[in-house]
Design an enzyme around this catalytic site. Structure first.
Site, PDB file in Angstrom:
ATOM      1  N   GLU A 111       0.787  -1.229   0.000  1.00  0.00           N
ATOM      2  CA  GLU A 111       0.000   0.000   0.000  1.00  0.00           C
ATOM      3  C   GLU A 111       0.818   1.276   0.000  1.00  0.00           C
ATOM      4  O   GLU A 111       0.332   2.331   0.445  1.00  0.00           O
ATOM      5  CB  GLU A 111      -0.927   0.013   1.222  1.00  0.00           C
ATOM      6  CG  GLU A 111      -0.227   0.157   2.586  1.00  0.00           C
ATOM      7  CD  GLU A 111       0.153  -1.140   3.261  1.00  0.00           C
ATOM      8  OE1 GLU A 111       0.405  -1.145   4.472  1.00  0.00           O
ATOM      9  OE2 GLU A 111       0.184  -2.171   2.553  1.00  0.00           O
ATOM     10  N   ASN A 112       2.043   1.264  -0.491  1.00  0.00           N
ATOM     11  CA  ASN A 112       2.885   2.458  -0.500  1.00  0.00           C
ATOM     12  C   ASN A 112       2.080   3.704  -0.880  1.00  0.00           C
ATOM     13  O   ASN A 112       1.291   3.680  -1.821  1.00  0.00           O
ATOM     14  CB  ASN A 112       4.020   2.295  -1.516  1.00  0.00           C
ATOM     15  CG  ASN A 112       4.674   0.941  -1.438  1.00  0.00           C
ATOM     16  OD1 ASN A 112       5.252   0.581  -0.438  1.00  0.00           O
ATOM     17  ND2 ASN A 112       4.568   0.179  -2.524  1.00  0.00           N
TER      18      ASN A 112
ATOM     19  N   GLU B 110      -5.692  -2.565  -0.502  1.00  0.00           N
ATOM     20  CA  GLU B 110      -4.537  -1.674  -0.543  1.00  0.00           C
ATOM     21  C   GLU B 110      -4.968  -0.210  -0.598  1.00  0.00           C
ATOM     22  O   GLU B 110      -4.334   0.648   0.017  1.00  0.00           O
ATOM     23  CB  GLU B 110      -3.635  -2.018  -1.730  1.00  0.00           C
ATOM     24  CG  GLU B 110      -3.141  -3.455  -1.752  1.00  0.00           C
ATOM     25  CD  GLU B 110      -2.484  -3.899  -0.458  1.00  0.00           C
ATOM     26  OE1 GLU B 110      -1.843  -3.059   0.218  1.00  0.00           O
ATOM     27  OE2 GLU B 110      -2.599  -5.087  -0.114  1.00  0.00           O
TER      28      GLU B 110
ATOM     29  N   HIS C  67      -5.973   1.043   2.828  1.00  0.00           N
ATOM     30  CA  HIS C  67      -4.820   1.315   3.689  1.00  0.00           C
ATOM     31  C   HIS C  67      -4.446   2.792   3.690  1.00  0.00           C
ATOM     32  O   HIS C  67      -3.740   3.249   4.597  1.00  0.00           O
ATOM     33  CB  HIS C  67      -3.607   0.514   3.220  1.00  0.00           C
ATOM     34  CG  HIS C  67      -3.423  -0.795   3.932  1.00  0.00           C
ATOM     35  ND1 HIS C  67      -3.498  -0.926   5.298  1.00  0.00           N
ATOM     36  CD2 HIS C  67      -3.143  -2.041   3.455  1.00  0.00           C
ATOM     37  CE1 HIS C  67      -3.271  -2.174   5.646  1.00  0.00           C
ATOM     38  NE2 HIS C  67      -3.058  -2.883   4.543  1.00  0.00           N
TER      39      HIS C  67
ATOM     40  N   GLU D 191      -3.595  -4.059   9.575  1.00  0.00           N
ATOM     41  CA  GLU D 191      -3.975  -5.174   8.700  1.00  0.00           C
ATOM     42  C   GLU D 191      -5.328  -5.780   9.054  1.00  0.00           C
ATOM     43  O   GLU D 191      -6.168  -5.994   8.182  1.00  0.00           O
ATOM     44  CB  GLU D 191      -2.890  -6.248   8.711  1.00  0.00           C
ATOM     45  CG  GLU D 191      -1.568  -5.797   8.111  1.00  0.00           C
ATOM     46  CD  GLU D 191      -1.677  -5.338   6.661  1.00  0.00           C
ATOM     47  OE1 GLU D 191      -2.714  -5.588   6.022  1.00  0.00           O
ATOM     48  OE2 GLU D 191      -0.727  -4.714   6.168  1.00  0.00           O
TER      49      GLU D 191
END
Length: 883
Positions: free
Chosen positions: A272-273, A306, A309, A328
């Site tokens: 999930e950058n 993602e 996030h 998470e």
């Protein structure tokens, strides 16, 4: 490892970092074997740190230090120490300062796929959990939040696409176009595990998105050239995810761009950058010809996960890695809710519970058991587990159950408002719900601290004279590793008492109070709940919707189970009753076979199942779930001790054949009525029809008549989608028929040039129940298309054999165990993270019957005795053998 045993890291030892890093300026000169990284860090003492800051110890691994400067001047070598894992400044200014380092790294040699590496010619990164230390020297911990600016430079031909976190702010050509650069800036402080970079020759698709406040966001998905069309489903899922998060949680995206990049070699599913998600390409690329319905669903779910996030993980991150479930578990809950809204809620809940029971329950009941929030670890990569993810999600779901939807939303709103920009803890999270609702969650917090799966032992009595019923509930909690004694948990139990007409009886406690939403709250080891105005003997429907992650024990007759299967108005519990009936039947047949007798149980179950699937008004996907018998691993889990996988396989084969024989005409009619018509669509209704048809195909193949075997072959040959073809291939893999070789040859020849689809070919052979499966898998490790350096290939072949082939992995001669142990050591030399996860297939070895148990122990000892095992594998194998 033999001379330097890894030391555990403990939650109780957490202290805030002595230093903070406010800004990070990075400059990359990309090169396949000699990438230069210049890092300029704005550092200051942390006012939250108690005592003198002392030395500055930066993490760094596999870095060649070229230069180091303090406030623009070369640092005296006497003022720092360099080791294989750290750069330590011994003389540190008391005021804020800048530290500049230049290092060289080798992406091409990075087979562990942590830090900066290359995948099929593309530079990419994976920094969670501790990969950033392989890029530059840094305080590699999640509670150090910094603002990043990244300049990337590369040969234009080598990497025409240069991507980073945040928003693009500058780009240009160098050396008359031979080289070029791009600068990216992320205004939101983040931990270094969220850093990302991509450089390569990639194609892309684009689409705009307008947020709820009217801001325009440019969305793009980058893929290999020629595969752009296969990214359209992922783009659609992304836009639906963004819209859903705005409506459900009021969360709006906060950058000008959102990029996804699909790469072939990736240890996880996705990452999930911030603003630059990097995905395993199997979770982005899909078309009717190349991806199954299961993959379409997985892409939809993981893209959502993602993206979600961005708030639960990025804007609010975790203070330390012990709090991993905070991002998470919460985000898994959110993606499950999204999938539930996008698809059928009951079917989605069945999928989620199947996954939980198949992966997390065995973990909780074996040597790898740990709390949702662990209190110690050696290698954090080993704690990306079903307990943290799936059980963590169930804990969030229980909070919603206890507080109600409005109370839960109020708590989430407070959490977002209070902790935006923070590195938070479980205590911070729970405090928001307590404050918003007025409820005390002190006892509920034990769910995060205690490992193991609780068992609820229940009994229901009815008094004809007083028209009352009494439900007795006892919490049973077995000792687990490091936790011999447990405290009672706060457990929400959703239930109904059904009358003779199948309708729920209004629940009223003897206090006169109604049972709100059918939920009773269990807080003691033993409690009895008395219900009034119960006119006839009720049939209990307990744990509706799987309201808590527990094992339920209830002394209920076959006849009452048949009643629930046919009449329960709660469709999840109707399925749960069918599953329980099938499990009971299979276990009884295993016991008969163990005594040397024939398996004879199952006729009544088959009849009950026939009545259950007859309802044409039911969702086809739901009917498919009813027809899916519990798996062989599920039965092993329920038996729990002295497990003989061969007997389970025989019992499973018997019941499958009996159901197919009993319901043959009905199943054939369903198969004919669900034949594909029109163009393929991945929508839930269409996928449900395919799931139902394939479930029928599996059962009819178990009947084994010539027409059934021909049907499987025809299903493969005439398949109009990968869903049907791949399913038929898996069925064929366990059939000893002449067409088996033809099917695998045809599939190989058609898809050998597609590195994603060919994984289906490897996986199907690995799951074969035929006696030559192990020899075939061993041979395939030398196949030109297989590589130990490619995680997807390892998972497809070795992972499927170890985890999805209980008969052949658990061979009586122990050959399956020895093979996998040897493969783990090979993989460990390249990629310790994947090797450690592969070793998890031994998690239930102590539940095996004595002979297999001895073989499994020998295989694990083979791994443990290796002189070169990684920290990752050391931790897992040590727990396996020592517990």
């Amino acid at each position: 490892m033999k001379t330097d045993t890894p030391r555990p890291i403990r939650l109780e030892d957490y202290r805030p970092s002595a230093y903070l890093i406010d800004t990070v300026d990075l400059e990359f000169a990309l090169h396949p074997t000699a990438t230069k990284v210049r890092s300029t860090l704005a550092i200051r003492p942390n006012p939250a740190h108690k005592g003198k800051p002392g030395a500055l110890k930066l993490d760094g691994e596999q870095l060649k230090l070229e230069r180091i400067k303090l406030d623009g001047k070369a640092l005296d070598p006497a003022h720092y120490r360099l080791s294989a894992t750290h750069l330590t400044m011994t003389k540190v200014p008391s005021e804020p300062f800048t530290l500049e380092t230049v290092v060289t790294i080798n992406p091409e040699a990075n087979t562990a796929l942590q830090g900066l590496y290359r995948s099929r010619g593309v530079f990419c990164t994976q920094c969670e959990a501790q990969g950033f230390r392989r890029i530059t020297f840094f305080l590699d911990r999640p509670d150090v939040l910094s603002v990043y600016t990244t300049r990337i430079e590369a040969d234009t031909a080598l990497a025409p696409v240069l991507l980073g976190n945040g928003n693009p702010i500058e780009s240009g050509k160098l050396e008359r176009g031979k080289r070029h650069f791009a600068v990216w800036h992320d205004p939101h402080p983040k931990p270094c595990y969220l850093f990302a970079l991509v450089g390569g020759d990639l194609a892309h698709i684009r689409s705009p998105f307008k947020t709820m406040s009217g801001r325009k966001v440019d969305l793009a998905i980058y893929v290999e050239h020629g595969k752009e069309a296969r990214a359209e489903w992922a783009m659609d899922a992304l836009k639906r995810s963004m819209n859903w998060d705005e409506k459900r949680f009021g969360r709006e995206y906060d950058l000008d761009v959102f990029n996804i990049v699909a790469v072939s070699d990736f240890n996880m599913g996705a990452m999930e950058n911030k603003g630059l998600n990097i995905f395993n390409d199997r979770l982005i690329l899909a078309s009717p010809e190349t991806a199954t319905d299961a993959m379409f669903e997985a892409i939809e779910s993981v893209v959502a996960h993602e993206y979600f996030h961005n708030w639960t993980g990025n804007r609010i991150t975790c203070r330390d890695w012990f709090q991993l479930c905070l991002k998470e578990g919460l985000t898994v809950y959110r993606d499950q809710e999204f999938s539930s809204d996008e698809r059928d809620p009951t079917v989605q809940r069945i999928h989620d519970v199947r996954q939980l029971k198949a992966t997390q329950f065995p973990e909780d009941n074996g040597p790898l058991s740990h709390p949702v929030r662990p209190d110690t670890y050696i290698e954090i990569n080993n704690f990306y587990t079903p307990t943290v993810y799936e059980k963590g999600a169930e804990l969030v779901r229980m909070i919603e159950t206890l507080l109600g939807k409005d109370g839960f939303r109020a708590g989430m709103d407070l959490y977002f408002a209070r902790h935006d920009g923070d590195a938070a803890t479980i205590e911070d999270f729970l405090a928001c719900f307590e404050e918003a609702s007025g409820r005390d969650l002190a006892q509920f917090k034990l769910w995060y601290l205690q490992s193991g799966t609780p068992e609820l032992v229940t009994s229901l009595t009815w008094d004809r004279a007083s028209k009352t019923a009494a439900l007795k509930v006892e919490q049973m909690q077995r000792p687990t590793a490091g936790q011999p004694k447990k405290q009672p948990l706060h457990i929400p139990l959703r239930l109904s008492l059904l009358g003779a007409n199948g309708q729920p009886i209004e629940l009223k406690l003897d206090s006169g109070e109604p049972v709100e939403n059918g939920i009773i709250e269990i807080t003691e080891r033993t409690e009895t709940f008395h219900f009034t105005d119960v006119p006839s003997r009720p049939v209990p429907s307990l744990l509706q919707g799987f309201s808590a992650p527990v094992r339920l024990t209830l002394d209920i007759s076959d006849r009452d189970l048949e009643f629930l299967i046919a009449r329960d108005v709660d469709l999840f519990n109707r399925w749960q009753s069918a599953n329980a009936y099938a499990t009971r039947t299979l276990i009884a047949n295993v016991a008969l076979l163990k005594e040397g007798k024939r398996a004879t149980r199952g006729a009544n179950f088959a009849k009950a199942l026939g009545l259950a699937i007859a309802g044409r008004d039911l969702n086809p996907a739901y009917r498919a779930e009813l027809l899916r018998l519990p798996g062989q691993n599920d039965i092993a889990r329920e038996i729990g001790r002295n497990v003989d996988p061969e007997l389970i396989h025989r019992a499973h084969t018997h019941l499958s054949r009996l159901v197919a024989t009993t319901l043959g005409d009905d199943l054939e009619a369903i198969y004919a009525s669900t034949a594909p018509r029109g163009a393929f669509s991945p929508d839930a209704r269409s996928a449900g029809k395919r799931a139902l048809r394939n479930a029928v195909l599996t059962l009819l193949a178990a009947r084994g008549e010539p027409r059934d075997l021909k049907r499987v072959w025809d299903h493969f040959r005439k398949a109009a989608s990968m869903t049907d073809q791949a399913h038929a291939l898996v069925v064929i893999s366990s059939l000893d028929i002449p067409e088996r070789a033809d099917a695998f040859d045809a599939f190989h020849d058609r898809w050998k040039s597609d590195h994603l689809v060919i994984d289906t070919w490897f996986a199907a052979q690995a799951q074969s129940a035929l006696p030559d499966a192990l020899d075939r898998v061993r041979d395939l490790t030398s196949h030109p298309l297989f590589s130990y350096a490619m995680p997807n290939k390892v998972r497809a072949l070795i992972g499927n054999f170890a985890l999805q082939n209980p008969l052949q992995f658990n061979r009586a001669d122990g050959a399956g165990y020895q093979f996998v142990a040897g493969e783990v050591l090979k993989i460990d030399a390249l990629n310790p993270q994947i090797a450690a996860r592969m070793l998890g297939c031994f998690r239930s070895w102590k539940s095996l019957e004595p002979s297999r148990r001895a073989h499994a122990r020998k295989a694990l000892q083979k791994v443990a005795k290796s002189e070169t095992i990684s920290r990752d594998v050391f931790e897992i194998v040590t727990k396996m053998l020592d517990s």
